[in-house]
Design a protein around this motif. Sequence first.
Motif, PDB file in Angstrom:
ATOM      1  N   THR A 112       0.793  -0.692   0.033  1.00  0.00           N
ATOM      2  CA  THR A 112      -0.133   0.160   0.269  1.00  0.00           C
ATOM      3  C   THR A 112       0.655   1.291   0.158  1.00  0.00           C
ATOM      4  O   THR A 112       0.469   2.583  -0.097  1.00  0.00           O
ATOM      5  CB  THR A 112      -1.138  -0.220   1.105  1.00  0.00           C
ATOM      6  OG1 THR A 112      -0.689  -0.166   2.366  1.00  0.00           O
ATOM      7  CG2 THR A 112      -2.168  -1.471   0.961  1.00  0.00           C
ATOM      8  N   GLY A 113       2.089   1.130   0.357  1.00  0.00           N
ATOM      9  CA  GLY A 113       2.944   2.590  -0.270  1.00  0.00           C
ATOM     10  C   GLY A 113       4.214   1.882  -0.072  1.00  0.00           C
ATOM     11  O   GLY A 113       5.192   2.588  -0.222  1.00  0.00           O
TER      12      GLY A 113
ATOM     13  N   THR B 246       6.919  -0.353  -0.972  1.00  0.00           N
ATOM     14  CA  THR B 246       7.138  -0.169  -2.043  1.00  0.00           C
ATOM     15  C   THR B 246       8.400  -1.331  -1.622  1.00  0.00           C
ATOM     16  O   THR B 246       9.338  -1.355  -2.013  1.00  0.00           O
ATOM     17  CB  THR B 246       7.778   0.712  -3.169  1.00  0.00           C
ATOM     18  OG1 THR B 246       6.239   1.851  -2.963  1.00  0.00           O
ATOM     19  CG2 THR B 246       7.836   0.997  -4.444  1.00  0.00           C
TER      20      THR B 246
ATOM     21  N   SER C 278       0.940  -5.241  -6.000  1.00  0.00           N
ATOM     22  CA  SER C 278       0.344  -4.416  -6.020  1.00  0.00           C
ATOM     23  C   SER C 278      -1.200  -3.938  -6.077  1.00  0.00           C
ATOM     24  O   SER C 278      -1.932  -5.069  -6.237  1.00  0.00           O
ATOM     25  CB  SER C 278       0.741  -3.754  -7.036  1.00  0.00           C
ATOM     26  OG  SER C 278      -0.061  -4.066  -7.952  1.00  0.00           O
TER      27      SER C 278
ATOM     28  N   GLU D  87       1.127  10.238   4.069  1.00  0.00           N
ATOM     29  CA  GLU D  87       0.773   8.859   3.654  1.00  0.00           C
ATOM     30  C   GLU D  87      -0.053   7.679   4.808  1.00  0.00           C
ATOM     31  O   GLU D  87      -0.116   6.867   4.146  1.00  0.00           O
ATOM     32  CB  GLU D  87       2.809   8.723   3.839  1.00  0.00           C
ATOM     33  CG  GLU D  87       2.973   9.051   2.881  1.00  0.00           C
ATOM     34  CD  GLU D  87       3.473  10.499   3.090  1.00  0.00           C
ATOM     35  OE1 GLU D  87       3.264  11.207   4.147  1.00  0.00           O
ATOM     36  OE2 GLU D  87       4.881  11.142   2.230  1.00  0.00           O
TER      37      GLU D  87
ATOM     38  N   ARG E 292      -3.527   7.887   3.372  1.00  0.00           N
ATOM     39  CA  ARG E 292      -3.172   6.994   2.079  1.00  0.00           C
ATOM     40  C   ARG E 292      -2.928   5.678   2.209  1.00  0.00           C
ATOM     41  O   ARG E 292      -3.744   5.292   1.912  1.00  0.00           O
ATOM     42  CB  ARG E 292      -2.539   7.653   1.397  1.00  0.00           C
ATOM     43  CG  ARG E 292      -2.413   9.278   1.033  1.00  0.00           C
ATOM     44  CD  ARG E 292      -2.319   9.519  -0.453  1.00  0.00           C
ATOM     45  NE  ARG E 292      -0.022   9.534  -0.043  1.00  0.00           N
ATOM     46  CZ  ARG E 292       0.581  10.647   0.112  1.00  0.00           C
ATOM     47  NH1 ARG E 292      -0.892  12.277   0.834  1.00  0.00           N
ATOM     48  NH2 ARG E 292       1.223  10.591   0.566  1.00  0.00           N
ATOM     49  N   GLN E 293      -2.551   4.872   3.491  1.00  0.00           N
ATOM     50  CA  GLN E 293      -2.288   3.468   3.414  1.00  0.00           C
ATOM     51  C   GLN E 293      -3.481   2.969   4.129  1.00  0.00           C
ATOM     52  O   GLN E 293      -3.791   1.677   3.268  1.00  0.00           O
ATOM     53  CB  GLN E 293      -0.936   3.249   4.110  1.00  0.00           C
ATOM     54  CG  GLN E 293       0.335   3.497   3.237  1.00  0.00           C
ATOM     55  CD  GLN E 293       1.964   2.718   4.049  1.00  0.00           C
ATOM     56  OE1 GLN E 293       2.136   3.599   4.525  1.00  0.00           O
ATOM     57  NE2 GLN E 293       1.757   1.410   3.634  1.00  0.00           N
TER      58      GLN E 293
END
Length: 370
Positions: free
Chosen positions: A132-133, A135, A140, A174, A177-178
Amino acid sequence: MTAGCAGGRLTIDLRALQDNWRALAALAPHSECAAVVKADAYGIGLPQAVSALTRAGARTFFVAHLHEATAARAAAPDAVIYVLNGLPPGTASDYAAARARPVLGSAEEIAEWADFAAETGADASAAIHLDTGMTRLGLSPAEARAMFASGGPGFRPSLLMSHLACADEPDRAETERQRALFAELRALAPDVPASLANSAGTLLGRTESGDLAFDLRRPGVSLYGSNPIHGGSVRLKPVVRIEARVIQLRQVPAGTAVGYGGVETTRRPTTLAILSVGYADGIFRAAGGADDARGASAYVGEIPCPYVGRISMDLIAIDVTDVPEGALKRGDWVEMLGDHVGVDDLARASGTIGYEVLTALGRRHERRYA
């Protein structure tokens, strides 16, 4: 290590470890509190940590590698054990034999695990990691949506999880957002338990828009006394204490260069204590002092004693001028890490993080469990 020969001694307070787990568990009673015990339980000893945490009530553990899962299984025969670093090719039968659950982070791993379970009838319990962020590992969002739209992974996952990248900085957008993306992806398999919160997420608790706890939380470094949220309100107990033996006391005049490179000179007539530990024992070289930068401090009782000059592999000099005469002698012990110097204090003085301090604990100390 023979107690009389060690230059340093490392005391690990298992009751403090248990108390930290209980405190973290109490932050979100609606969510299970697991325990991350990878990297030899952050340096304190995996078998001892798992046994203590099991007695405190922990039932789910996370490690990084299968050999760690095997050690955890020996200490906790009935626990659920997840292996974070996934499924190396051809190892599914090893996971099944160890009753360990891989955290599957790619389509290839998921397919291999599903095929193994179908062919052998083995327990298919495994986690699926959604990116979820961070990376780093995980499917994905597009891969996750496609997998569930096409009928799922071929088995019922025991857990959906993701990992927070910035929760140790509470103001970072972030994290929300996650959380929102993870909630959206989790809705594709709403009957599967979900896990998002690491130590920082557990301590943060929620964003403005929602709860970070979900069904299961995965605290790691916070169990061992390090708070990844600087200045956070939750008080964690120190689990690790390091003491160093004084092997020499010496008087030097003002203006004396100390240690390699002579980067620090004494500003006054100084009493130095030379300690029988160094960076080979987990005290980072970067924590040393210099003329333009104060180093970390050890403690003699309640008195801070700054490191002087560069830290060597096996030796550290500290300034004990302010210690009353006669209160410190050759063979005595001084605190490097403990009640006065927390894991995060030493980390900041070393330009690093509590995780690295804990996992770098040297093997030459006399090790004791309290």
